[in-house]
Design a protein around this motif. Structure first.
Motif, PDB file in Angstrom:
ATOM      1  N   GLU A  48      52.072  36.898  45.222  1.00  0.00           N
ATOM      2  CA  GLU A  48      50.969  37.249  46.119  1.00  0.00           C
ATOM      3  C   GLU A  48      49.629  37.042  45.432  1.00  0.00           C
ATOM      4  O   GLU A  48      48.693  36.512  46.027  1.00  0.00           O
ATOM      5  CB  GLU A  48      51.118  38.698  46.569  1.00  0.00           C
ATOM      6  CG  GLU A  48      50.099  39.116  47.592  1.00  0.00           C
ATOM      7  CD  GLU A  48      50.328  40.536  48.078  1.00  0.00           C
ATOM      8  OE1 GLU A  48      49.353  41.125  48.581  1.00  0.00           O
ATOM      9  OE2 GLU A  48      51.452  41.046  47.968  1.00  0.00           O
ATOM     10  N   GLU A  49      49.540  37.433  44.172  1.00  0.00           N
ATOM     11  CA  GLU A  49      48.298  37.243  43.419  1.00  0.00           C
ATOM     12  C   GLU A  49      47.990  35.754  43.244  1.00  0.00           C
ATOM     13  O   GLU A  49      46.851  35.326  43.406  1.00  0.00           O
ATOM     14  CB  GLU A  49      48.423  37.914  42.057  1.00  0.00           C
ATOM     15  CG  GLU A  49      47.176  37.825  41.214  1.00  0.00           C
ATOM     16  CD  GLU A  49      47.354  38.523  39.877  1.00  0.00           C
ATOM     17  OE1 GLU A  49      46.847  37.978  38.879  1.00  0.00           O
ATOM     18  OE2 GLU A  49      47.975  39.593  39.841  1.00  0.00           O
ATOM     19  N   LEU A  50      49.021  34.968  42.943  1.00  0.00           N
ATOM     20  CA  LEU A  50      48.816  33.530  42.770  1.00  0.00           C
ATOM     21  C   LEU A  50      48.432  32.863  44.083  1.00  0.00           C
ATOM     22  O   LEU A  50      47.622  31.934  44.090  1.00  0.00           O
ATOM     23  CB  LEU A  50      50.076  32.883  42.196  1.00  0.00           C
ATOM     24  CG  LEU A  50      50.389  33.215  40.744  1.00  0.00           C
ATOM     25  CD1 LEU A  50      51.728  32.615  40.348  1.00  0.00           C
ATOM     26  CD2 LEU A  50      49.293  32.711  39.832  1.00  0.00           C
ATOM     27  N   SER A  51      48.994  33.317  45.197  1.00  0.00           N
ATOM     28  CA  SER A  51      48.651  32.707  46.478  1.00  0.00           C
ATOM     29  C   SER A  51      47.193  32.963  46.830  1.00  0.00           C
ATOM     30  O   SER A  51      46.531  32.097  47.404  1.00  0.00           O
ATOM     31  CB  SER A  51      49.572  33.218  47.582  1.00  0.00           C
ATOM     32  OG  SER A  51      49.322  34.579  47.850  1.00  0.00           O
ATOM     33  N   VAL A  56      41.822  30.444  47.272  1.00  0.00           N
ATOM     34  CA  VAL A  56      40.413  30.364  46.883  1.00  0.00           C
ATOM     35  C   VAL A  56      40.111  29.005  46.253  1.00  0.00           C
ATOM     36  O   VAL A  56      39.041  28.434  46.446  1.00  0.00           O
ATOM     37  CB  VAL A  56      40.049  31.514  45.913  1.00  0.00           C
ATOM     38  CG1 VAL A  56      38.691  31.307  45.289  1.00  0.00           C
ATOM     39  CG2 VAL A  56      40.083  32.839  46.657  1.00  0.00           C
ATOM     40  N   ALA A  57      41.063  28.463  45.524  1.00  0.00           N
ATOM     41  CA  ALA A  57      40.848  27.201  44.819  1.00  0.00           C
ATOM     42  C   ALA A  57      40.686  26.025  45.774  1.00  0.00           C
ATOM     43  O   ALA A  57      39.977  25.067  45.453  1.00  0.00           O
ATOM     44  CB  ALA A  57      41.999  26.935  43.861  1.00  0.00           C
ATOM     45  N   GLY A  58      41.326  26.069  46.937  1.00  0.00           N
ATOM     46  CA  GLY A  58      41.232  24.955  47.885  1.00  0.00           C
ATOM     47  C   GLY A  58      39.800  24.680  48.337  1.00  0.00           C
ATOM     48  O   GLY A  58      39.298  23.561  48.186  1.00  0.00           O
TER      49      GLY A  58
END
Length: 98
Positions: A48-51, A56-58
């Motif tokens: 969940e944290e990585l998603s 945000v990175a996109g």
């Protein structure tokens, strides 16, 4: 059959001696099940944290591509002499994307 305080202890003794071969594997299975449940929750929290970071990175990646393009187009229009309209248009595109 008369129920007395010692009857409960007799039942516990009966269960522990008669069904002991069933309790040990059951305890092992329950222990592994609880361990897997804890591991599953930890992995789920990490995913969940990585998603969130990926989501945000996109947009950040898209903006990092649009910004140099807009700067190069503005520099080109400044060199050609009609910079004001292009600067405002590109600034509007970048602000909408953010």
């Amino acid at each position: 059959m008369v129920f007395s305080p010692s009857f409960g202890l007799q039942c516990i003794g009966l269960l522990s001696s008669k069904y002991r071969p069933l309790f040990v594997p059951l305890q092992v299975v329950l222990l592994f099940d609880i361990a897997l449940l804890v591991v599953n929750f930890r992995i789920s929290a990490q995913l969940e944290e990585l998603s969130v970071q990926i989501n945000v990175a996109g947009p950040q990646h898209m903006l990092s591509r649009q910004l140099p393009k807009a700067i190069l187009m503005v520099e080109r229009q400044v060199a050609e002499g009609n910079a004001e309209s292009v600067v405002l248009a590109e600034w509007g595109v970048i602000r909408q994307a953010a």
